[in-house]
Design a protein around this motif. Structure first.
Motif, PDB file in Angstrom:
ATOM      1  N   LEU A 156       0.828  -1.207   0.000  1.00  0.00           N
ATOM      2  CA  LEU A 156       0.000   0.000   0.000  1.00  0.00           C
ATOM      3  C   LEU A 156       0.863   1.256   0.000  1.00  0.00           C
ATOM      4  N   ALA A 157       1.963   1.246   0.740  1.00  0.00           N
ATOM      5  CA  ALA A 157       2.848   2.412   0.805  1.00  0.00           C
ATOM      6  C   ALA A 157       3.490   2.704  -0.552  1.00  0.00           C
ATOM      7  N   GLU A 158       3.639   1.691  -1.397  1.00  0.00           N
ATOM      8  CA  GLU A 158       4.262   1.864  -2.709  1.00  0.00           C
ATOM      9  C   GLU A 158       3.276   2.310  -3.787  1.00  0.00           C
ATOM     10  N   LEU A 159       1.970   2.204  -3.526  1.00  0.00           N
ATOM     11  CA  LEU A 159       0.968   2.552  -4.534  1.00  0.00           C
ATOM     12  C   LEU A 159       0.680   4.044  -4.542  1.00  0.00           C
ATOM     13  N   PRO A 160       0.255   4.577  -5.700  1.00  0.00           N
ATOM     14  CA  PRO A 160      -0.038   6.014  -5.787  1.00  0.00           C
ATOM     15  C   PRO A 160      -1.162   6.415  -4.822  1.00  0.00           C
ATOM     16  N   SER A 161      -0.974   7.538  -4.166  1.00  0.00           N
ATOM     17  CA  SER A 161      -2.016   8.042  -3.268  1.00  0.00           C
ATOM     18  C   SER A 161      -2.345   9.502  -3.564  1.00  0.00           C
ATOM     19  N   SER A 162      -1.959   9.971  -4.742  1.00  0.00           N
ATOM     20  CA  SER A 162      -2.231  11.361  -5.110  1.00  0.00           C
ATOM     21  C   SER A 162      -3.707  11.533  -5.462  1.00  0.00           C
ATOM     22  N   PRO A 163      -4.264  12.725  -5.284  1.00  0.00           N
ATOM     23  CA  PRO A 163      -5.674  12.968  -5.601  1.00  0.00           C
ATOM     24  C   PRO A 163      -6.043  12.631  -7.043  1.00  0.00           C
ATOM     25  N   SER A 164      -5.103  12.818  -7.978  1.00  0.00           N
ATOM     26  CA  SER A 164      -5.428  12.508  -9.376  1.00  0.00           C
ATOM     27  C   SER A 164      -5.649  11.013  -9.580  1.00  0.00           C
ATOM     28  N   MET A 165      -4.950  10.171  -8.828  1.00  0.00           N
ATOM     29  CA  MET A 165      -5.125   8.725  -8.966  1.00  0.00           C
ATOM     30  C   MET A 165      -6.403   8.257  -8.263  1.00  0.00           C
ATOM     31  N   ILE A 166      -6.797   8.942  -7.214  1.00  0.00           N
ATOM     32  CA  ILE A 166      -7.973   8.524  -6.450  1.00  0.00           C
ATOM     33  C   ILE A 166      -9.252   8.695  -7.271  1.00  0.00           C
ATOM     34  N   THR A 167      -9.278   9.615  -8.216  1.00  0.00           N
ATOM     35  CA  THR A 167     -10.479   9.829  -9.020  1.00  0.00           C
ATOM     36  C   THR A 167     -10.523   8.915 -10.243  1.00  0.00           C
TER      37      THR A 167
ATOM     38  N   PHE B  34      -7.829  -0.153  -9.122  1.00  0.00           N
ATOM     39  CA  PHE B  34      -8.316   0.753  -8.089  1.00  0.00           C
ATOM     40  C   PHE B  34      -9.809   0.957  -8.212  1.00  0.00           C
ATOM     41  N   ASN B  35     -10.532   0.793  -7.099  1.00  0.00           N
ATOM     42  CA  ASN B  35     -11.966   1.031  -7.047  1.00  0.00           C
ATOM     43  C   ASN B  35     -12.207   2.334  -6.306  1.00  0.00           C
ATOM     44  N   VAL B  36     -12.768   3.324  -6.987  1.00  0.00           N
ATOM     45  CA  VAL B  36     -12.984   4.651  -6.417  1.00  0.00           C
ATOM     46  C   VAL B  36     -13.974   4.604  -5.256  1.00  0.00           C
ATOM     47  N   ASP B  37     -15.044   3.828  -5.397  1.00  0.00           N
ATOM     48  CA  ASP B  37     -16.112   3.801  -4.381  1.00  0.00           C
ATOM     49  C   ASP B  37     -15.633   3.302  -3.023  1.00  0.00           C
ATOM     50  N   THR B  38     -14.707   2.366  -3.011  1.00  0.00           N
ATOM     51  CA  THR B  38     -14.196   1.818  -1.752  1.00  0.00           C
ATOM     52  C   THR B  38     -12.829   2.369  -1.389  1.00  0.00           C
ATOM     53  N   ALA B  39     -12.218   3.160  -2.288  1.00  0.00           N
ATOM     54  CA  ALA B  39     -10.848   3.656  -2.110  1.00  0.00           C
ATOM     55  C   ALA B  39      -9.927   2.483  -1.790  1.00  0.00           C
ATOM     56  N   ALA B  40     -10.035   1.443  -2.620  1.00  0.00           N
ATOM     57  CA  ALA B  40      -9.253   0.224  -2.396  1.00  0.00           C
ATOM     58  C   ALA B  40      -8.538  -0.202  -3.671  1.00  0.00           C
ATOM     59  N   TYR B  41      -7.299  -0.603  -3.495  1.00  0.00           N
ATOM     60  CA  TYR B  41      -6.539  -1.235  -4.561  1.00  0.00           C
ATOM     61  C   TYR B  41      -6.748  -2.740  -4.447  1.00  0.00           C
ATOM     62  N   PHE B  42      -6.881  -3.414  -5.567  1.00  0.00           N
ATOM     63  CA  PHE B  42      -7.078  -4.860  -5.590  1.00  0.00           C
ATOM     64  C   PHE B  42      -5.932  -5.513  -6.357  1.00  0.00           C
ATOM     65  N   ALA B  43      -5.353  -6.561  -5.767  1.00  0.00           N
ATOM     66  CA  ALA B  43      -4.277  -7.298  -6.427  1.00  0.00           C
ATOM     67  C   ALA B  43      -4.824  -8.244  -7.488  1.00  0.00           C
ATOM     68  N   ASP B  44      -6.132  -8.495  -7.465  1.00  0.00           N
ATOM     69  CA  ASP B  44      -6.761  -9.444  -8.382  1.00  0.00           C
ATOM     70  C   ASP B  44      -7.873  -8.734  -9.157  1.00  0.00           C
ATOM     71  N   GLU B  45      -7.842  -8.863 -10.478  1.00  0.00           N
ATOM     72  CA  GLU B  45      -8.838  -8.192 -11.306  1.00  0.00           C
ATOM     73  C   GLU B  45     -10.253  -8.694 -11.028  1.00  0.00           C
ATOM     74  N   GLN B  46     -10.404  -9.986 -10.781  1.00  0.00           N
ATOM     75  CA  GLN B  46     -11.741 -10.544 -10.506  1.00  0.00           C
ATOM     76  C   GLN B  46     -12.316  -9.964  -9.213  1.00  0.00           C
ATOM     77  N   GLN B  47     -11.500  -9.840  -8.181  1.00  0.00           N
ATOM     78  CA  GLN B  47     -11.956  -9.250  -6.915  1.00  0.00           C
ATOM     79  C   GLN B  47     -12.367  -7.784  -7.130  1.00  0.00           C
ATOM     80  N   PHE B  48     -11.617  -7.072  -7.960  1.00  0.00           N
ATOM     81  CA  PHE B  48     -11.944  -5.685  -8.303  1.00  0.00           C
ATOM     82  C   PHE B  48     -13.301  -5.614  -8.998  1.00  0.00           C
ATOM     83  N   LYS B  49     -13.540  -6.507  -9.965  1.00  0.00           N
ATOM     84  CA  LYS B  49     -14.806  -6.497 -10.704  1.00  0.00           C
ATOM     85  C   LYS B  49     -15.987  -6.789  -9.788  1.00  0.00           C
TER      86      LYS B  49
END
Length: 146
Positions: A92-103, A113-128
């Motif tokens: 998490l510390a290595e991932l982008p946390s700038s406002p432009s990436m959050i949107t 990255f899922n905007v609604d949960t503000a969560a990064y997912f390591a798996d595309e299926q979990q993200f979907k």
């Protein structure tokens, strides 16, 4: 006036497992919300791993709670990784946390990255699954009182 006695029982789950023929090392960690085994787990800056990928939508999107479920520390962003991943907070510390990436929703390096949960997912299926759940929860979400 009636007074009722209150009794509390404390059970050490690891010791209980050993008492039934298991070992403490075989303990399966479960989600603090749904109590299902943690195959995929959300990890915040504090490093706690207590909520599964499915419940992250309920906690972070529907309830609008962006705190750790255990220590209640602020978790503006989390990363959802395989339950046995030992360096989730480091990731998490290595991932982008700038406002432009959050949107921006979707692929970010090796994560989604899922905007609604503000969560990064390591798996595309979990993200979907999270993205679809947020859409469904938005549709059925009761209107807020004025």
């Amino acid at each position: 006036m009636s007074t009722k006695a209150v009794c509390h029982a404390v059970v050490d789950i690891e010791l209980q497992d050993v008492a039934h023929g298991g070992t403490a090392a075989t303990t399966t960690y479960c989600c603090a919300v749904c109590v299902e085994p943690l195959e995929w787990v959300a990890i915040g800056p504090c490093g706690h791993r207590s909520v599964c990928a499915r419940c992250i939508v309920q906690v972070r999107f529907v309830s609008k709670d962006r705190r750790c479920y255990l220590c209640r520390a602020p978790c503006p962003l989390v990363v959802v990784v395989k339950g046995d991943c030992i360096n989730g907070a480091d990731i998490l510390a290595e991932l982008p946390s700038s406002p432009s990436m959050i949107t921006r929703q979707g692929r970010v390096d090796n994560f989604w990255f899922n905007v609604d949960t503000a969560a990064y997912f390591a798996d595309e299926q979990q993200f979907k699954v999270a993205r679809i759940a947020c859409v469904k929860k938005s549709f059925y979400k009761p209107k807020e009182k004025p």
